[in-house]
Write a protein that holds these residues in place. Structure first.
Motif, PDB file in Angstrom:
ATOM      1  N   GLU A  27       0.806  -1.226   0.000  1.00 17.01           N
ATOM      2  CA  GLU A  27       0.000   0.000   0.000  1.00 17.01           C
ATOM      3  C   GLU A  27       0.834   1.268   0.000  1.00 17.01           C
ATOM      4  N   THR A  28       2.110   1.176   0.418  1.00 13.12           N
ATOM      5  CA  THR A  28       2.940   2.383   0.446  1.00 13.12           C
ATOM      6  C   THR A  28       4.196   2.251  -0.417  1.00 13.12           C
ATOM      7  N   LYS A  47       6.870   0.877   0.538  1.00 11.12           N
ATOM      8  CA  LYS A  47       8.062   0.946   1.397  1.00 11.12           C
ATOM      9  C   LYS A  47       8.675  -0.434   1.587  1.00 11.12           C
ATOM     10  N   TRP A  77       1.706  -0.095  -9.403  1.00 15.13           N
ATOM     11  CA  TRP A  77       0.556   0.383 -10.193  1.00 15.13           C
ATOM     12  C   TRP A  77       0.705  -0.004 -11.659  1.00 15.13           C
ATOM     13  N   PHE A  79       3.623   9.025   6.953  1.00 14.92           N
ATOM     14  CA  PHE A  79       4.442   8.130   6.153  1.00 14.92           C
ATOM     15  C   PHE A  79       5.780   8.799   5.899  1.00 14.92           C
ATOM     16  N   HIS A  98      -2.783   9.017  -2.774  1.00 13.05           N
ATOM     17  CA  HIS A  98      -2.973   7.604  -2.425  1.00 13.05           C
ATOM     18  C   HIS A  98      -2.654   7.367  -0.936  1.00 13.05           C
ATOM     19  N   LEU A  99      -1.542   7.961  -0.482  1.00 16.18           N
ATOM     20  CA  LEU A  99      -1.155   7.787   0.919  1.00 16.18           C
ATOM     21  C   LEU A  99      -2.210   8.338   1.872  1.00 16.18           C
ATOM     22  N   VAL A 106      -4.633   5.656   2.527  1.00 17.96           N
ATOM     23  CA  VAL A 106      -4.051   4.569   3.322  1.00 17.96           C
ATOM     24  C   VAL A 106      -3.854   5.007   4.777  1.00 17.96           C
ATOM     25  N   ARG A 164      -7.167   5.622   6.773  1.00 19.25           N
ATOM     26  CA  ARG A 164      -7.777   4.354   7.164  1.00 19.25           C
ATOM     27  C   ARG A 164      -6.993   3.689   8.308  1.00 19.25           C
ATOM     28  N   ARG A 165      -5.670   3.678   8.169  1.00  9.84           N
ATOM     29  CA  ARG A 165      -4.856   3.023   9.202  1.00  9.84           C
ATOM     30  C   ARG A 165      -4.917   3.789  10.526  1.00  9.84           C
TER      31      ARG A 165
END
Lengths: 748, 289
Positions: free
Chosen positions: A616-617, A619, A745, B184, B268-269, B272, B275-276
């Motif tokens: 999702e990131t 990383k 992606w 992040f 996008h982050l 994420v 939600r987290r």
């Protein structure tokens, strides 16, 4: 293979400089103090490419407290002379031009002028009053861009060296070389599986913790005294003398402790400037770089564009390889693409190879060496392609490498034929490691492997060993100690003398006090200065036998020596007892050696790495990392492990986050350690190490240099691991979270 | 660094007088932003006014209702070193522990983090999510500014000439509430948020009754996203629900592309992280650890 039993070699003694380092008493260049000391500040170009139309220093000179201002006009006029600046020859005009810009500023951060004052703040404020009239010019920042016809030219007088011939083409391409072995086209025609990919790597910095610094005193007797942080005190002496156009004997360089270099502390930046300011003021002048100065004004390693094509038979035999390597030299030629061309296929026995290399100037800081310079870039491409070949062939990636591994007798495309090397042994150690045999476990994980090579260098070193009456030895050498080499050199002398290593007191001397010693680089110190210490110790042993013979009135040739015990027909004396009597047997005992050893042994290193990628990131977390390296013989295994871990960590940074983030107009946007993201301790697992020992026949104890090869395989190993974790082949460094996310992606 | 004057007044009124009389003067709390900016010539104040001798700016007090008043210059270590703050505002403790390293936390303050007005400020989205208000005093008297209105542009806050931030008030948390800030960063420490989400929510009988979401690093200022809270109010406290808030946050974000990330990646982050962060806050609200 049985190895000789050593008393000192292979043990892990406490380092001789340890007490000073852990108590903070060790003196680094920035600590240097002297009566009357002035502080210098260097004014740097805000433009990546600009003509310097004029410099008016009058307001700065009039600022209260300012003692002197210098510009390139204070340097001697340049000629076409070539100078040796540590790892090869360079035109003097380039060295001078990089010290203080003349005519043009070629990168943002290029030094333009400098001010000396009693306070650093005064010097800095005064520097801001220097009026530089710039005519900004269009800049080029990458090799492919700089190679285009019509690209803005950095040096109007730079003509391409094309396959060894000087051409009349003005270009940003300083050199194009080619290595050919066999017939790669015929090889590809024969191949059943072919992989070809393009790769790019960003400019990255060595990231040594201690910024460059220099103090200079232009003494009244005409001698220039320099105290600085350097990988080579004689390099600084010779380069400073060249830049200032004075004889080398007029410069004395005292190396201070060094807080890392990795190749970046070979060039001179501040020493000639401090010397000029001292000449004008008659006082010592100290200049210390800020981190921003270091990142913007010193030499990082080249960014690069690479294309690698390899072909194999279905049985896994690699039959053809081609490489196109275009490296960014930065502002002046010398991108270390030559070593990349030597190393790109160095781990393999491939009959048909063609390698093209291009050295390209761009408007970024003039690049410097960085730990196996050029090899990590090259290995990133080759080892990624080999990994993909293994996937397509359905062969285990280590097995495929073993099937094609270079061995004794394998010829490289650039010419040399290997003597005894440890490529196979390193691969076997990777294959047999607990790490490689363990399950990977868990989703979003990937395992990667890679191997890499660095040839290492020899070069001259000098050493003297004086025996004290209390049975100890003073060892004087000229290799600035970066990785614990005082101790690894003292250990080699101690082994020969047959005394404990704490009875040897090693000193890194200034350039007046020891014979010429080349740079601490090319993984050469434990090898070459080690040989100097070995030979000097043998010289001591020879003299000590004579002393024993004198005491016993026998022929020196009949005196036997075993681990420091001198014996002859019932006579026996220890080294210490004999040392106590050197006064009565003829006076001082001093052993000396000056060497230029040719038996250098290249080193192979391999990596096994497990990663997990957050889908999702993007990383990447390094879960487990094993570094394997052929040390030949590990003199001090803890220091060998330290080198392996250090190279691994730098490779991890290079792979995941480090890069020069450049604006379109050539400004580095992340010139701080906050934004130039080297890994912190919280980003790393313990780096496991496996030392392989395939002795180098060219060294009395079998030493191969271990400083560099360990940084070569990490980037491709991590790229292979990330590729397996994400299902997307990663071809650009760094593989930072946005880049990995974009790759994920792209799978759709 | 340029030459400048330094003053260390011992009262709010004396500080206001100094600031009013010296346009361009800067207030110094921990100095972890200001001194760095002065060394880089990004700010060149003629006068630096040290806030640390003003008692009100260094006070940390709870009111009878359980609300916290945090003096603008209270250093981070005092926040995580305070037992009551640890019990009542664990999310604030997390943020205070996130800013810089131990040495920086000995000087840096939440008030300073807010006044510095960086879009990436780690404390500010949480203050917004917690419904904090800022007490400001100036030549014209005193006023209150909601945390979400305090920053007006990158590096610029809502303070007028002569005004200073005295304290930040955080209301007592409601029963069944939780809060969390999640950022992040590419590394695991020592980094500026590529994006961040500060959230608070209240849960009753498994249903979200109220929520606030604020974002870092994706707009010119820390950004309150009311739509994100509205999107989940009245819905069950599940990851699916929190993903709806994430989508609302993503829609509201207005990031730029720079060295820390692209527009697409940062948006996008936001989804994420929101939600987290809500998932973590919900665990806290429901007493799950």
């Amino acid at each position: 293979m049985s190895q000789p039993a050593y008393s000192v070699i292979g043990t892990r003694p406490i380092r001789h400089d340890g007490a000073d380092k852990v108590t903070g008493r060790a003196l680094y260049g920035a600590d240097f103090q002297m009566a009357g000391l002035l502080h210098g500040f260097v004014l740097r170009s805000p433009h990546a490419h600009a003509r310097i139309k004029s410099i008016d220093t009058s307001r700065a000179e009039a600022y209260p407290g300012v003692k002197a201002v210098v510009t390139a006009a204070d340097l001697p006029e340049s000629s076409d002379r070539m100078v040796d600046i540590g790892e090869g020859e360079t035109p003097l005009s380039y060295v001078r031009g990089n010290v203080l810009a003349r005519g043009k500023a070629l990168y943002r951060g290029h030094a333009v002028a400098a001010v000396a004052a009693a306070s650093l703040h005064v010097a800095e404020e005064a520097a801001r009053l220097i009026e530089v009239e710039y005519e900004p010019l269009p800049c080029v920042l990458t090799a492919p861009e700089a190679m285009l016809p019509g690209a803005p030219l950095l040096h109007e007088d730079l003509h391409t060296h094309e396959l060894g011939e000087k051409t009349s083409t003005a270009s940003n391409v300083s050199e194009h070389f080619r290595h050919v072995m066999g017939d790669s086209e015929a090889g590809f025609a024969e191949a059943e599986v072919i992989v070809e990919r393009e790769f790019s790597t960003s400019t990255v910095h060595q990231g040594y913790i201690e910024p460059q610094n220099a103090t200079a005193l232009w003494n009244n007797d005409g001698r220039v005294l320099v105290w600085c942080s350097t990988q080579g005190s004689f390099v600084v002496r010779d380069a400073t003398a060249c830049v200032l156009d004075i004889p080398v004997s007029r410069v004395k360089v005292t190396p201070m402790e060094i807080g890392g270099g990795f190749g970046g502390k070979i060039p001179v930046y501040l020493e000639p400037v401090a010397a000029l300011l001292s000449k004008k003021t008659g006082r010592p002048v100290k200049i210390v770089m800020t981190r921003k100065d270091v990142l913007e004004g010193t030499g990082p390693t080249p960014g690069s564009f690479l294309r690698v094509k390899m072909g194999a038979k279905k049985d896994g035999r690699i039959v053809a390889a081609q490489a196109y390597l275009a490296f960014e030299a930065g502002a002046y030629p010398g991108a270390m693409v030559g070593p990349a061309g030597m190393c790109v296929f160095a781990s393999y026995d491939i009959a048909n190879q063609t390698i093209h290399g291009y050295d390209v100037v761009v408007n970024k800081p003039s690049t410097a060496a960085y730990r196996a310079p050029g090899a990590p870039n090259a290995a990133f491409a080759t080892e990624s392609v080999v990994d993909e070949l293994a996937e397509k062939l359905g062969i285990d990636p280590i097995e495929l490498r073993l099937m094609n591994a270079a061995k004794e007798g394998t010829r490289r495309a650039d010419g040399p034929k290997y003597r005894r090397i440890g490529c196979v042994e390193v691969l076997e150690a990777m294959k047999n490691s607990e790490h490689y045999r363990s399950p990977l476990g868990g989703p979003n994980r990937g395992r990667g492997v890679a191997i890499g090579f660095w040839f290492n260098v020899g070069l001259p070193s000098s050493c003297t060993i004086s025996i004290n009456a209390d049975g100890t030895a003073n060892l004087v050498e000229g290799s600035t100690d970066i990785g614990g080499t005082r101790t690894s050199i003292a250990m080699q002398a101690a082994e020969v003398l047959g005394i404990p290593v704490d009875r040897v007191n090693p000193t890194v001397a200034d350039t007046d006090s020891v014979g010429f010693t080349a740079v601490t680089g090319g993984s050469r110190v434990t090898f070459a200065t080690g040989i100097a210490a070995y030979e000097a110790a043998q010289d001591v042993v020879r003299q000590m036998r004579e002393r024993a013979a004198k005491l016993w009135s026998v022929d020196p040739d009949t005196v036997e020596v075993d681990r420091g015990q001198y014996k002859q027909n019932g006579h026996s004396m220890s080294f210490a007892d004999l040392a106590a009597r050197i006064g009565e047997t003829g006076g001082p005992v001093v052993g000396r050696a000056a060497v230029n050893p040719k038996g250098v042994g290249g080193s192979f290193a391999g990596v096994v790495v497990d990663v997990e990628v957050d889908p999702e990131t993007g990383k990447t977390t390094i879960l487990r990392f094993t570094s394997v390296q052929d040390a030949g013989k590990a003199i001090h295994p803890a220091y060998v492990e330290g080198q392996m871990q250090g190279g691994s960590v730098q490779g991890i940074g290079w792979a995941l986050n480090e890069e020069y983030w450049m604006s379109k107009d050539g400004a580095m946007m992340n010139s701080s350690l906050l934004d130039y993201r080297m890994p912190t301790s919280l980003d790393l697992p313990m780096i496991d190490t496996i030392i392989v020992e395939v002795p180098n026949p060219g060294h009395p104890f079998g030493v191969r240099g271990v400083g560099e090869a360990n940084i070569v395989p990490p980037t491709p190993a991590i790229a292979n691991a990330v590729s397996h974790a994400t299902g997307v082949r990663m071809t650009r460094l760094p593989m930072n979270p946005p880049a990995v996310m974009a790759a994920i992606w792209s799978k759709g | 660094m340029h030459s400048f004057d330094y003053a260390a007044p011992d009262s709010v009124s004396a500080a206001v007088s100094l600031l009013a009389a010296n346009p361009g003067a800067r207030l110094l709390a921990g100095g972890t932003d200001l001194i760095v900016q002065m060394r880089a010539h990004r700010r060149e104040p003629g006068l630096v006014v040290d806030a640390k001798r003003i008692p009100e700016l260094s006070a940390l007090t709870f009111d009878s209702g359980g609300g916290l008043t945090l003096g603008a210059a209270v250093a981070c270590w005092r926040i995580y070193g305070d037992a009551q703050v640890r019990a009542v505002f664990p999310s604030l403790v997390e943020v205070a522990s996130l800013i810089g390293g131990t040495a920086i936390q000995g000087r840096a303050s939440i008030g300073g983090n807010l006044c510095n007005a960086a879009p990436s400020a780690d404390a500010t989205p949480l203050l917004i999510a917690l419904g904090a208000t800022c007490r400001v005093v100036g030549p014209a008297g005193e006023r209150a500014i909601a945390a979400e209105d305090f920053c007006v542009a990158p590096g610029r806050n809502a303070l007028a000439d002569g005004e200073l931030l005295v304290s930040i008030h955080i209301p007592a948390p409601r029963p069944g509430s939780g809060a969390h800030y999640l950022r992040f960063i590419p590394r695991n420490e020592m980094d500026i948020a590529v994006a961040g989400a500060g959230v608070s929510l209240t849960i009753a009988d498994g249903v979200v009754t109220a929520a606030r979401v604020a974002l870092a690093s994706v707009a010119p200022t820390p950004l309150l996203v009311p739509e994100a809270g509205q999107a989940i109010a009245g819905k069950p406290a599940t990851e699916e629900t929190f993903a709806l808030a994430g989508e609302a946050a993503k829609a509201a974000a207005k990031p730029i592309t720079d060295m820390r990330g692209t527009i697409e990646y940062r948006r996008h982050l936001c989804a994420v992280l929101t939600r987290r962060a809500l998932t973590a806050a919900a665990r806290q609200a429901q007493g799950v650890h």
